[in-house]
Design an enzyme around this catalytic site. Structure first.
Site, PDB file in Angstrom:
ATOM      1  N   SER A 152       2.867  -0.575   2.675  1.00 40.65           N
ATOM      2  CA  SER A 152       2.142  -1.538   3.498  1.00 40.65           C
ATOM      3  C   SER A 152       1.287  -2.422   2.601  1.00 40.65           C
ATOM      4  O   SER A 152       0.930  -2.037   1.495  1.00 40.65           O
ATOM      5  CB  SER A 152       1.243  -0.806   4.499  1.00 40.65           C
ATOM      6  OG  SER A 152       0.052  -0.339   3.876  1.00 40.65           O
ATOM      7  N   ASP A 153       0.957  -3.624   3.089  1.00 41.16           N
ATOM      8  CA  ASP A 153      -0.080  -4.381   2.410  1.00 41.16           C
ATOM      9  C   ASP A 153      -1.411  -3.743   2.776  1.00 41.16           C
ATOM     10  O   ASP A 153      -1.498  -2.892   3.668  1.00 41.16           O
ATOM     11  CB  ASP A 153      -0.034  -5.859   2.802  1.00 41.16           C
ATOM     12  CG  ASP A 153      -0.597  -6.772   1.712  1.00 41.16           C
ATOM     13  OD1 ASP A 153      -1.417  -6.285   0.903  1.00 41.16           O
ATOM     14  OD2 ASP A 153      -0.231  -7.950   1.669  1.00 41.16           O
ATOM     15  N   TRP A 154      -2.465  -4.161   2.107  1.00 37.45           N
ATOM     16  CA  TRP A 154      -3.770  -3.513   2.230  1.00 37.45           C
ATOM     17  C   TRP A 154      -4.206  -3.461   3.701  1.00 37.45           C
ATOM     18  O   TRP A 154      -4.506  -4.476   4.313  1.00 37.45           O
ATOM     19  CB  TRP A 154      -4.806  -4.270   1.408  1.00 37.45           C
ATOM     20  CG  TRP A 154      -6.141  -3.592   1.320  1.00 37.45           C
ATOM     21  CD1 TRP A 154      -7.036  -3.421   2.328  1.00 37.45           C
ATOM     22  CD2 TRP A 154      -6.724  -2.987   0.163  1.00 37.45           C
ATOM     23  NE1 TRP A 154      -8.153  -2.751   1.883  1.00 37.45           N
ATOM     24  CE2 TRP A 154      -7.988  -2.482   0.550  1.00 37.45           C
ATOM     25  CE3 TRP A 154      -6.320  -2.839  -1.164  1.00 37.45           C
ATOM     26  CZ2 TRP A 154      -8.846  -1.838  -0.344  1.00 37.45           C
ATOM     27  CZ3 TRP A 154      -7.173  -2.201  -2.041  1.00 37.45           C
ATOM     28  CH2 TRP A 154      -8.412  -1.704  -1.646  1.00 37.45           C
ATOM     29  N   GLY A 155      -4.208  -2.253   4.264  1.00 31.32           N
ATOM     30  CA  GLY A 155      -4.699  -2.056   5.625  1.00 31.32           C
ATOM     31  C   GLY A 155      -3.804  -2.599   6.711  1.00 31.32           C
ATOM     32  O   GLY A 155      -4.210  -2.642   7.884  1.00 31.32           O
ATOM     33  N   SER A 156      -2.578  -3.013   6.382  1.00 30.33           N
ATOM     34  CA  SER A 156      -1.764  -3.704   7.395  1.00 30.33           C
ATOM     35  C   SER A 156      -1.294  -2.776   8.511  1.00 30.33           C
ATOM     36  O   SER A 156      -0.972  -3.249   9.606  1.00 30.33           O
ATOM     37  CB  SER A 156      -0.564  -4.404   6.742  1.00 30.33           C
ATOM     38  OG  SER A 156       0.390  -3.488   6.246  1.00 30.33           O
TER      39      SER A 156
END
Length: 761
Positions: free
Chosen positions: A292-296
């Site tokens: 995932s991208d940061w916190g996505s």
């Protein structure tokens, strides 16, 4: 030591004796899968979930663990084998200490992956990715990624969150600087080269690192060019524009993919089964893992797609997101979801296998500390050969926009040069945004480059002239743009008036572009343009050097300045590379990977548009309004995709297109009609004139970059196949349709020769 010895026994049973790194790449995928399956048979459910969990390094691992609850909790999770990867743990020493926490304390001692945003260099800065794409050279892109990988690996990193291969057509979007520009074909060429450069011939080589193709998918199409915004595009655009660079990266063996922050068709990319399971892991057969991208994952709650973090974890894992970066959703919710039957253990096992396979491919089970060599780190970072490579690559990215009366190249014996502009004197702005571990103010400035290039008898004077930005300048804070202080004008104008030649740098602060740096206005900020116009009143020999990470709307500059070089944010050796071009040590060969507009109102802008029912034709020259245009600005770009001048001049002749089975052979003669050896990038475009789905008026399908000596004529041949003439139809079926095609050739997307040909497939 007891736990570490038990680790050695377990690993030796599962993996056998340590295999030398040089032999690792000879082990078959089947053998790797067998060994990973053997390890997984020993893992508890909690340990499996741990492999899908990525933490941010929130403390200095070479010192004591801070007393705050967050750091203490993370440390315990690492020691218990509940963490698979970490981001932002920096240096060989720090990664050794963090790795030690995992492998010498956890039950199975599974090593951590260390990842970092190595976007265009680690310590030695290469030109920003958009600039690298302007080289139109896969060799340059590959070499840059090799330098970045070598430095990052020496500092303990296994994995970079690069390349970003989002096709980007809106200059307002700040992250266009990280992309390869507006074209899917050129972006695909760059994607392959970057992946190959980072990963080398084998991930087992400790100077290589795993690459990550991001952001999957369509992040570059954010509405209004505003970062993180909604995306709403057709399947045709998704299939034929967005997907190709990612497919190229997958085919090149990229180790990982990263989700996009945006939604597509109302579904956040992180929760999209279509993107992750149907296309990536299904149609393309991708065998790496998705992070995932940061916190996505957690952000799907904010999107309104998930009820809470637990629901988000369920949606993400079922959709094919294998690793959670900093949402803490998998860590806290997956066990309950599996127990409740909302997530199948098969989905988790598949994710864990993918993650462990990469760790095996990197050789971390042989030696968890193989990247943690402080001596190698010391010898590699900012090594002379890295800086020299950065300079060579930067020269190839420079694009010559204008050169009236052959003012360039300048003689090194020039009597006097006035170097003007905050950008010209800055040793920091050329480093660009997303600058890894670059040392602040470590770049060679344009001023320094000029001073080093000219003879001892030449006089070089500097005036700042304008102030573009003030205050805090870093990755996370908004940038303060100076509104219009003219206090430095007088000195700059005085120097310009008294000098033989003026070199004036204008453009952007590097922190005007990058993540979260979208702009509604892409004209020159502050009072740069005003000063330039005043300088031009007192000296006509003005060379404008543009420093920027996005296309700029500069019609007045193009109209008034006699010479313009697009230098981008060129990295650690920026000043030397620009001077190499200005003074003729390098003949510019760069071509634009993006169109430059007359006005921001033209954005998004790209050359491969489609015809409307009322296109631009001579029928509308009478002044009637009923055609697709603006009433207050040109319709076409100021500078087209593929454009770039040289100190040489090139002429195209004897263009021919010969049909062949399922394709065509294209030939053209390219003559260097000047007295200077040069490099030309010959570009081929096609149009399917009538198709069951409307096609662009032209699209790039191939190019060749070649050196042509002064006075020489070289014949260039292109063998175009069905792949070059076809496109993706509905249901993601690819084929070419029989019919008439326009085949075009030239040095940019605007100035082309065209031949019509009938082809059958």
């Amino acid at each position: 030591m007891t736990k570490y010895l038990s680790l050695a026994i377990i690993i030796s049973i599962i993996f056998g004796s340590c295999t030398p790194a040089t032999e690792t790449n000879t082990i078959s995928d089947k053998t790797i899968s067998y060994k990973v399956d053997s390890l997984m048979s020993l893992m508890t459910l909690a340990e499996k979930i741990g492999q899908t969990n990525m933490y941010n390094g929130t403390w200095e691992f070479t010192g004591p663990i801070p007393a705050d609850n967050s750091s203490q909790e993370k440390a315990e999770q690492i020691k218990n084998g509940m963490v698979g990867a970490m981001i932002n743990v920096l240096s060989a020493k720090a990664t050794r200490e963090a790795q030690k926490m995992a492998v010498e304390n956890s039950r199975l001692g599974i090593p951590l992956l260390f990842g970092y945003d190595v976007i265009h260099g680690y310590k030695t800065m290469l030109p920003v990715p958009l600039a690298q794409a302007a080289s139109w050279s896969d060799d340059a892109a590959r070499q840059g990624a090799e330098i970045a990988a070598r430095e990052a690996a020496s500092a303990g990193q296994h994995w970079t969150f690069s390349p970003m291969i989002d096709v980007s057509r809106d200059a307002r979007w700040g992250r266009i600087m990280e992309s390869a520009g507006e074209d899917p074909y050129l972006s695909s060429v760059m994607a392959r080269a970057w992946v190959q450069g980072y990963q080398g011939k084998s991930l087992a080589d400790p100077v290589s690192i795993a690459a990550c193709a991001k952001h999957f998918a369509a992040y570059g199409f954010a509405e209004a060019g505003r970062d993180y915004n909604t995306v709403d595009i057709s399947d045709q655009t998704l299939y034929n524009v967005v997907f190709p660079p990612f497919k190229a990266a997958s085919d090149a063996g990229v180790a990982t993919f990263m989700n996009a922050f945006n939604e597509i068709n109302g579904v956040p990319a992180t929760g999209s089964t279509f993107l992750q399971r149907d296309i990536l892991k299904g149609a393309w057969g991708f065998e790496g893992f998705m992070v995932s991208d940061w916190g996505s994952i957690g952000e799907m709650v904010t999107h309104g797609f998930a009820r809470d973090n637990k629901h988000a974890a369920e949606l993400a894992m079922n959709a094919g997101s294998d690793m959670d970066m900093e949402s803490r959703a998998y860590e806290r919710e997956l066990e309950g979801l599996i127990t409740e039957g909302k997530v199948d253990i098969v989905a988790l096992d598949d994710a864990v296998k993918r993650i462990l396979k990469l760790k095996y491919a990197l050789g971390l089970f042989e030696d968890p500390y193989r990247y943690c060599d402080e001596q190698r780190e010391k010898e590699t970072l900012l090594a002379v050969e890295n800086l020299q490579g950065a300079r060579e690559i930067a020269r190839k990215t420079m694009v010559l926009f204008k050169n009236e009366n052959n003012i360039l190249p300048l003689s090194k014996e020039v009597n006097s040069v006035a170097v003007i502009g905050q950008l010209a004197g800055s040793k920091d702005i050329p480093l660009g945004n997303w600058r890894g571990q670059a040392v602040t103010n470590s770049a060679v400035s344009l001023l320094e480059g000029v001073q080093s290039a000219v003879s001892d008898q030449s006089k070089v004077a500097f005036a700042e002239g304008y102030i573009l930005s003030t205050g805090t300048r870093d990755f996370i804070h908004e940038l303060d743009i100076q509104p219009g202080d003219e206090s430095g004008f007088a000195e700059a104008i005085r120097l310009a008036k008294s000098s033989e030649v003026v070199i004036m740098a204008v453009g952007e602060d590097c922190f005007q572009t990058g993540e979260g740096r979208s702009q509604a206005d892409i004209a020159l900020k502050g009072n740069q343009q005003q000063l330039l116009m005043e300088v031009l009143k007192v000296n006509k020999n003005v060379i404008v050097v543009l420093m920027n990470g996005r296309p700029l709307a500069i019609p007045e500059v193009m109209d008034q300045a006699p010479a313009i070089i697009e230098a981008w944010f060129a990295g650690s050796e920026a000043g030397n590379a620009i001077a190499d071009v200005i003074f003729g040590d390098y003949n510019p060969s760069g071509k634009l990977p993006v169109s430059f507009p007359h006005h921001v109102g033209q954005e998004p802008l790209h050359y491969d548009r489609k015809n409307t029912g009322r296109p631009v034709t001579n029928d509308f020259d009478s002044g009637l309004v009923f055609w697709s245009h603006y009433t207050d600005a040109p319709t076409e770009s100021l500078l087209p995709f593929g454009f770039g001048l040289s100190y040489s001049t090139f002429e195209y002749s004897n263009f021919s297109v010969t049909p062949k089975e399922k394709g065509a052979t294209v030939t053209v003669d390219v003559t260097n009609s000047s007295k200077i050896d040069g490099t030309e990038t010959v570009q081929v475009y096609v149009r399917d004139v009538v198709a069951t789905v409307t096609q662009p008026v032209k699209r790039l399908v191939d190019f060749q970059q070649m050196e042509v000596s002064a006075g020489e004529t070289r014949k260039v041949t292109f063998d175009l196949s069905e792949e070059d003439f076809g496109f993706y139809h509905k249901n993601y079926d690819f084929y070419a349709e029989d019919g008439v095609f326009d085949v075009m050739i030239g040095g940019n997307s605007r100035d082309l020769q065209s031949i019509g040909v009938t082809l059958s497939f």
